[in-house]
Scaffold this active site. Structure first.
Site, PDB file in Angstrom:
ATOM      1  N   HIS A  14      55.097  53.705  60.875  1.00  0.00           N
ATOM      2  CA  HIS A  14      54.235  52.596  61.291  1.00  0.00           C
ATOM      3  C   HIS A  14      53.537  51.980  60.077  1.00  0.00           C
ATOM      4  O   HIS A  14      52.919  52.694  59.279  1.00  0.00           O
ATOM      5  CB  HIS A  14      53.203  53.145  62.290  1.00  0.00           C
ATOM      6  CG  HIS A  14      52.394  52.111  62.979  1.00  0.00           C
ATOM      7  ND1 HIS A  14      51.036  52.227  63.166  1.00  0.00           N
ATOM      8  CD2 HIS A  14      52.745  50.939  63.563  1.00  0.00           C
ATOM      9  CE1 HIS A  14      50.584  51.184  63.827  1.00  0.00           C
ATOM     10  NE2 HIS A  14      51.605  50.382  64.084  1.00  0.00           N
ATOM     11  N   ASP A  43      53.837  44.483  59.465  1.00  0.00           N
ATOM     12  CA  ASP A  43      53.267  43.276  60.083  1.00  0.00           C
ATOM     13  C   ASP A  43      53.377  42.111  59.109  1.00  0.00           C
ATOM     14  O   ASP A  43      52.912  42.214  57.967  1.00  0.00           O
ATOM     15  CB  ASP A  43      51.797  43.527  60.422  1.00  0.00           C
ATOM     16  CG  ASP A  43      51.623  44.764  61.294  1.00  0.00           C
ATOM     17  OD1 ASP A  43      52.104  44.752  62.434  1.00  0.00           O
ATOM     18  OD2 ASP A  43      51.016  45.757  60.811  1.00  0.00           O
ATOM     19  N   HIS A  56      48.034  43.353  58.711  1.00  0.00           N
ATOM     20  CA  HIS A  56      47.898  43.547  60.159  1.00  0.00           C
ATOM     21  C   HIS A  56      46.836  42.637  60.767  1.00  0.00           C
ATOM     22  O   HIS A  56      47.065  41.977  61.773  1.00  0.00           O
ATOM     23  CB  HIS A  56      47.557  45.014  60.450  1.00  0.00           C
ATOM     24  CG  HIS A  56      47.358  45.294  61.904  1.00  0.00           C
ATOM     25  ND1 HIS A  56      46.153  45.081  62.558  1.00  0.00           N
ATOM     26  CD2 HIS A  56      48.216  45.727  62.843  1.00  0.00           C
ATOM     27  CE1 HIS A  56      46.294  45.395  63.835  1.00  0.00           C
ATOM     28  NE2 HIS A  56      47.528  45.790  64.040  1.00  0.00           N
TER      29      HIS A  56
END
Ligand code: G3P
Ligand code: MG
Length: 252
Positions: A14, A43, A56
C-alpha cells in the site's frame, strides 16, 4: 540456504512500502520490493504544471515539510520538498515521486502497479485522462510490461480514463473503488468495463465475493493489516489485498 520467493500478485504494498517507508516515495517502492512485494499501489495526482506525481492527501501537510493545498504547486518546486522526514530520520530529504519515476521502477523490476487516480479537488476528469494517456504511452515503449491497473474512488476520473483508452484502442484494466459495497457499485463497475472492484476489507463477505465474481470482476480489498483477517479474506476468495504491513504475507 532458502531461496526467497517473491510474494504473489494478490499482495499489494500500500502506497509503495506500507508503513515501513514514507508513503508514495520511490524509497517506499524500493523497501517494498526488498521485502518481497511484486505488486504496488500508489496515489497519483497532477501538479499545477501538468506533471503526474504521487500524493495521497489534498494538502502537503501530513506527509511533507511544506504546507497547504497541493494543487497550486509546480513540479520543479515539489521536487524540493521533504516527503521523508515525517516518517523517520532514515528517510530525511526523500522527495515525492513522479509517476514517470515509478513507471521506470516498474520497468526495471518487472513489477505490477495499481495506480490509484487521486485527483486534486475539481480535477477528476483531467487527472483520469492524463494518467490513462501516460500509461498508454509508456506501454508503447514497454510492450512486455505488466499493464498497470488504474483505480479510483472518482467515477468521473475513471470515465475520463475509459474515454481515452477507448479512443486509443488501448487495453488497460480499470477498477472502481468504493468505501461501501452495494449492488449499484458493482453494476457501475460493470458499466465502466472495469476489471475489478476495490473496497474496504470490512465490506467483504463470501456473498460479496460471489456476487462480484458472478459479474466477471475481481474483488480486492484495502487496507488489510492483520494476518488472521488476510487469511480469512483470501479463503473467502478475495483476489487481492492492499497492506501496510510488509511482513504480513510471510506470516500466513
Ligand atoms: O487503493 C486502495 C486504497 O489505497 C484506497 O484508499 O485512502 O489509502 O488511498 P486510500
Ligand atoms: Mg490509495
Amino acid at each position: 540456504m532458502t531461496t526467497r520467493i517473491p510474494f504473489d500478485l494478490r499482495w499489494f504494498a500500500h502506497r509503495g512500502g506500507g508503513d515501513a517507508a514514507p508513503e508514495n516515495t520511490l524509497a517506499a517502492f524500493e523497501v517494498g520490493f526488498k521485502a518481497g512485494f511484486r505488486a504496488f499501489e500508489c496515489d497519483v495526482k497532477l501538479s499545477a504544471d501538468g506533471v503526474l506525481w504521487l500524493l495521497h492527501d489534498d494538502t502537503l501537510d501530513r506527509t511533507t515539510d511544506a504546507r497547504g493545498p497541493a494543487a497550486p504547486w509546480r513540479w520543479e518546486n515539489l521536487q524540493l520538498v521533504d516527503a521523508g522526514s515525517w516518517h523517520s530520520a532514515t528517510f530525511k530529504g526523500e522527495p515525492p515521486a513522479s509517476l514517470d519515476q515509478v513507471l521506470d521502477f516498474a520497468a526495471r523490476h518487472a513489477v505490477w502497479l495499481n495506480l490509484e487516480i487521486k485527483p486534486n479537488p475539481g480535477q477528476d476528469a483531467q487527472t483520469g485522462e492524463a494518467v490513462a494517456r501516460r500509461v498508454v504511452q509508456w506501454l508503447a515503449d514497454q510492450p512486455s510490461a505488466q499493464r498497470p491497473l488504474l483505480s479510483s474512488f472518482s467515477l468521473a476520473a475513471l470515465q475520463a480514463a475509459r474515454a481515452v483508452l477507448d479512443a486509443l484502442q488501448a487495453d488497460v484494466p480499470l477498477a472502481y473503488l468504493v468505501e461501501t459495497y452495494d449492488a449499484a457499485a458493482l453494476e457501475q463497475a460493470v458499466a465502466l468495463g472495469a476489471e475489478g472492484l476495490h473496497t474496504d476489507w470490512q465490506q467483504v463477505t463470501p456473498a460479496v465475493v460471489a456476487a462480484v465474481h458472478a459479474r466477471g470482476l475481481k474483488l480486492r480489498a484495502y487496507t488489510v493489516n492483520d494476518a488472521n483477517q488476510a487469511r480469512a479474506l483470501l479463503a473467502d476468495g478475495l483476489d487481492g489485498l492492499f497492506t501496510d504491513r510488509l511482513d504480513l504475507p510471510s506470516r500466513l
